[in-house]
Scaffold this active site. Structure first.
Site, PDB file in Angstrom:
ATOM      1  N   ASP A 387       3.614 -31.845  35.579  1.00 43.10           N
ATOM      2  CA  ASP A 387       3.635 -32.361  34.215  1.00 43.10           C
ATOM      3  C   ASP A 387       5.038 -32.672  33.708  1.00 43.10           C
ATOM      4  OD1 ASP A 387       0.890 -32.360  33.893  1.00 43.10           O
ATOM      5  OD2 ASP A 387       0.826 -30.298  33.198  1.00 43.10           O
ATOM      6  N   GLU A 390       6.560 -35.605  36.703  1.00 48.36           N
ATOM      7  CA  GLU A 390       5.809 -36.861  36.816  1.00 48.36           C
ATOM      8  C   GLU A 390       5.645 -37.575  35.477  1.00 48.36           C
ATOM      9  OE1 GLU A 390       3.082 -36.482  40.756  1.00 48.36           O
ATOM     10  OE2 GLU A 390       2.296 -35.469  38.980  1.00 48.36           O
ATOM     11  N   GLY A 392       7.129 -36.074  32.154  1.00 49.15           N
ATOM     12  CA  GLY A 392       8.188 -35.733  31.212  1.00 49.15           C
ATOM     13  C   GLY A 392       7.630 -34.926  30.065  1.00 49.15           C
ATOM     14  N   ALA A 470      -2.582 -34.865  28.104  1.00 52.89           N
ATOM     15  CA  ALA A 470      -3.983 -35.283  28.154  1.00 52.89           C
ATOM     16  C   ALA A 470      -4.858 -34.219  27.498  1.00 52.89           C
ATOM     17  CB  ALA A 470      -4.415 -35.592  29.577  1.00 52.89           C
ATOM     18  N   ASN A 471      -5.520 -33.393  28.286  1.00 51.96           N
ATOM     19  CA  ASN A 471      -6.432 -32.393  27.741  1.00 51.96           C
ATOM     20  C   ASN A 471      -5.737 -31.098  27.334  1.00 51.96           C
ATOM     21  OD1 ASN A 471      -6.284 -32.460  30.766  1.00 51.96           O
ATOM     22  ND2 ASN A 471      -7.238 -30.445  30.551  1.00 51.96           N
ATOM     23  N   TYR A 472      -4.603 -30.788  27.976  1.00 51.40           N
ATOM     24  CA  TYR A 472      -3.958 -29.484  27.771  1.00 51.40           C
ATOM     25  C   TYR A 472      -2.835 -29.572  26.743  1.00 51.40           C
ATOM     26  CZ  TYR A 472      -5.576 -25.694  30.811  1.00 51.40           C
ATOM     27  OH  TYR A 472      -6.282 -24.657  31.366  1.00 51.40           O
ATOM     28  N   GLU A 473      -2.609 -28.470  26.045  1.00 50.32           N
ATOM     29  CA  GLU A 473      -1.424 -28.293  25.205  1.00 50.32           C
ATOM     30  C   GLU A 473      -0.577 -27.148  25.746  1.00 50.32           C
ATOM     31  OE1 GLU A 473      -3.102 -31.169  22.572  1.00 50.32           O
ATOM     32  OE2 GLU A 473      -4.079 -29.518  23.605  1.00 50.32           O
TER      33      GLU A 473
END
Length: 742
Positions: A387, A390, A392, A470-473
């Site tokens: 993350d 690839e 930033g 995307a889906n994660y924080e």
């Protein structure tokens, strides 16, 4: 003289007077401003058009534009920080502000790296421009991730496949991901994989509706290259069986053949809504009984109404001071910067120890992370995103809001990164700085009659950023305490990455968090880079094991350990570059020391101890598997290497500088660095810490996951003469009252 758009005819004032900082910034480590980003990319464009050998470049897509930090010793000299205890700082030298740019030649598919310098007149010039080797890809941009969804939604084959399972074209959504590992495609193509979902209403939680195929696109040509249909599992008398004979990814084929190879039925996305926005939940949320059982009577969702307000007030203001990007608080001083790749970067961290400014850390940041998933059937093994390297972390950062992400009196710092056009994209409130009460700092009560008590509460400074991948924080907290301690905390939340599941399908590599929704097992592995300067640049790493006296075979009753209770410590100074295992049986720990100064009582070298016991996580992927071929840094919890500075800075990236689409461990990575076995005792060294968590999803993690925590502490050990927080005033808060009156 380097090639430039505008070349100064004579030496500048900054070149003649070395302690002058060129115009445009206050501190040599300040990140590039939006104006600087625009000026730099314009300079690059002019340079390309002026050079005959670059005329084949017709369309430029800027990917990164960022500060190339000045040499470490030059920065320390400018700031007046000595290199060793008792020494005077080095004399200041010329500091030239430099920038580094990565861009794509879109039509020809090549990547370029550019180094530029700033002159005192405010003009940038190109020092070097380098065509990167074929197949080397700079990070994936935010704009490319957004464009991926547009490409997928517009594809006729994708629309037909979606229609077959009841999804309209306007209901197709996807998350663009790095390809991970897929040798069916040449590395020269700029590839993304798209994980598909349906969205049945505006702002609907699309992750509740995973679709049963994955699309691969070329980000430069914006075309769909392949559609993969993962196989599925079936229950048999002998256990679960995959619908295909092996997990290996099949050859490239058209969508019809790809589906045929998967040997299973199409799977419509689940229709049930699992929203997270309260106004939508009022209409879509179904309140169930214990463990999802049917309630006796239907109950409509409503938010809790028994939570009373809790306000954070500082009537006299905050206790920290800001000077641009420099912060001072409770004897601490540091520089805070935004990085497109690392997110938050903390530099030149010092502590004022009764008038002596003592350096502790030159630079601290997230260097890399990877999230490998555990399902073996194709194409799920491709899911192991780096993350930071690839995408930033800074480019994925949120614009923070008062009263939501941070409570109390807040100071924000902005951030900026480059767009494809060369203009800056600005995130106004990207780094949050505030103070928190954190319970008791220290306390003691003399229990004897007439004895007195003293309680001192713990205040901490929080430097934080929130990023959405995307889906994660991910919530990144860098915490500073009044006792000289530092803590790095990662909080993980957001939504699980999920895939479609057939009714009754066995789930050996994931958890069914809702009907038809499979959340695969996965890991989050983080690499934090510490560039230490504990009382100076010449540091060592000491490994300490705790050992029961006499060893495992000793018997209680022996003369030297009659009660059988004794244990001691064994210490080893690491001499050469290398990586070390964590040993739970020996409570292994490490500390960074400086042999040039010893504690007056303990006799030990001054130092800072690293504690990450609760965060040490073994990587589950096989050593020769796809993930570890690229993410070798995950093999060990600690790596110690010598810092080697070159024209493009020091050793920075444990998985390599250019991460997308790599298939092996790059030469410029931590696993390769240690092969040099350079000395690291009493040297300018780097420490890379690998921590993480293994996520076996729970239904309670759905639809949005409560935060998980990963923590590292960095504590003084024989660094101060005693507890440095003894001068923190005791606390008697006059605003505290009884909760209930009798």
């Amino acid at each position: 003289m380097p090639d430039s758009v505008s070349v100064p005819a004579t030496a500048t004032k900054a070149q003649k007077e070395p302690h002058i900082v060129p115009i445009g910034y206050k501190h040599p480590l300040d990140p590039l401003t939006p104006d600087e980003i625009g000026a730099i990319t314009l300079t690059v464009r002019h340079y390309i058009t002026s050079k005959p050998e670059l005329q084949s470049i017709k369309a430029v897509k800027f990917i990164t534009t960022y500060l190339l930090p000045p040499p470490k010793r030059a920065v320390l000299a400018y700031l007046g920080i000595p290199l060793a205890p008792g020494e005077e700082p080095e004399a200041p030298t010329q500091i030239t502000r430099k920038a580094e740019v990565d861009f794509l030649d879109v039509l020809n598919g090549f990547s370029y790296n550019v180094i530029l310098s700033l002159h005192s007149e405010g003009q940038w010039s190109v020092d070097t421009i380098e065509k990167l080797p074929d197949g080397v890809q700079p990070q994936i941009s935010v704009e490319e991730l957004i464009a991926c969804e547009k490409v997928v939604k517009a594809d006729k084959t994708v629309q037909e496949l979606a229609k077959a399972v009841g999804v309209l074209p306007e209901q197709i959504f996807c998350d663009g991901w790095s390809i991970g590992y897929d040798d069916r495609f040449p590395q020269t193509r700029r590839i993304q994989q798209a994980l598909l979902f349906a969205r049945f209403s505006e702002h609907d939680n699309l992750y509740a509706h995973p679709m049963d195929f994955i699309v691969i696109i070329d980000a430069n040509t914006e075309e769909v290259l392949q559609i993969d249909f993962p196989p599925h599992y079936k229950s048999t008398a002998n256990g679960h069986v995959l619908s295909v004979p092996k997990t290996e990814i099949p050859p490239l084929s058209n969508a019809e053949e790809s589906f045929k190879i998967s040997n299973r039925e199409r799977i419509p996305p689940p229709k049930k809504a699992f929203d997270f926005l309260p106004d939508l939940m009022e209409h879509t949320e179904e309140v169930l009984g214990p463990a999802g059982s049917k309630p006796k009577e239907k109950t409509q969702f409503k938010p809790r109404d028994d939570i009373k307000p809790l306000h954070i007030l500082q009537p006299e203001g905050v206790s920290f001071k800001m000077n641009g990007n420099e912060l001072e608080w409770q004897n601490w001083k540091m520089h805070i910067a935004f990085s497109h790749r690392e997110g938050v970067v903390l530099s030149t961290v010092t502590y004022n120890d009764h008038g002596e400014i003592r350096p502790i850390i030159y630079r601290l940041s997230l260097a890399e992370m990877v999230v490998p998933y555990g399902a073996p059937e194709y194409p799920h093994p491709r899911k192991f995103a780096f993350d930071s390297g690839e995408y930033g972390m800074g480019t994925m950062a949120n614009e923070l809001s008062l009263g939501c992400d941070c409570l109390g009196q807040i100071h924000y710092l902005p951030g900026a990164y480059v767009s494809h056009s060369g203009a800056a994209i600005i995130i106004k409130n990207v780094i949050c700085i505030h103070e928190e009460d954190n319970g008791v700092l220290w306390k003691h009560t003399d229990y004897r009659p007439g004895g007195r008590t003293q309680t001192t509460r713990r205040r901490r400074l929080v430097v934080s950023m929130v990023c959405t991948l995307a889906n994660y924080e991910y919530i990144w907290n860098y915490l500073f305490y009044q006792d000289g301690s530092i803590e790095v905390e990662v909080r993980l939340t957001g939504i699980l990455q999920v895939y479609a599941q057939q009714p009754g399908e066995p789930n050996p590599f994931g958890t069914t968090v809702a009907p038809g929704v499979n959340a695969h097992y996965h890991q989050h592995m983080f690499s934090f880079r510490i560039d230490p300067m504990v009382d100076g640049l010449k540091n060592s790493v000491v490994e300490q094991d705790i050992i029961p006296l006499g060893g495992e075979k000793s018997a209680t009753g022996e003369d030297y350990n009659f009660a059988g209770n004794a244990f001691t410590t064994s210490e080893t100074v690491l001499e050469k570059e290398g990586a070390r295992e964590y040993d739970f049986a020996k409570e292994r720990r490490w500390r960074i020391t400086n042999a040039a100064r010893k504690h007056y009582a303990s006799g030990k070298d001054v130092g800072y101890a690293i504690s990450m016991k609760g965060a040490v996580t073994p990587i589950m992927a096989r050593p020769d598997g796809w993930a570890l071929r690229r993410a070798g840094f995950t093999k060990y919890p600690i790596w110690v290497v010598k810092d080697v500075e070159g024209p493009k800075g020091g050793r920075m990236w444990p998985a390599g500088k250019y991460v997308p689409q790599t298939r092996t461990q790059p030469e410029d990575s931590v696993a390769s660095w240690i092969a040099g076995e350079l000395p690291v005792k009493d040297e300018d060294l780097l420490v890379f810490l690998t921590v993480g968590t293994t996520h076996i999803p729970r239904p309670e993690d759905w639809p949005v996951m409560p935060v998980e925590h990963v923590n590292i502490t960095i504590k003084p050990q024989s660094f101060f003469d005693k507890n440095p927080s003894m001068d923190v005033p005791g606390t008697k808060d006059g605003k505290s009252v009884s909760a209930f009156t009798e």
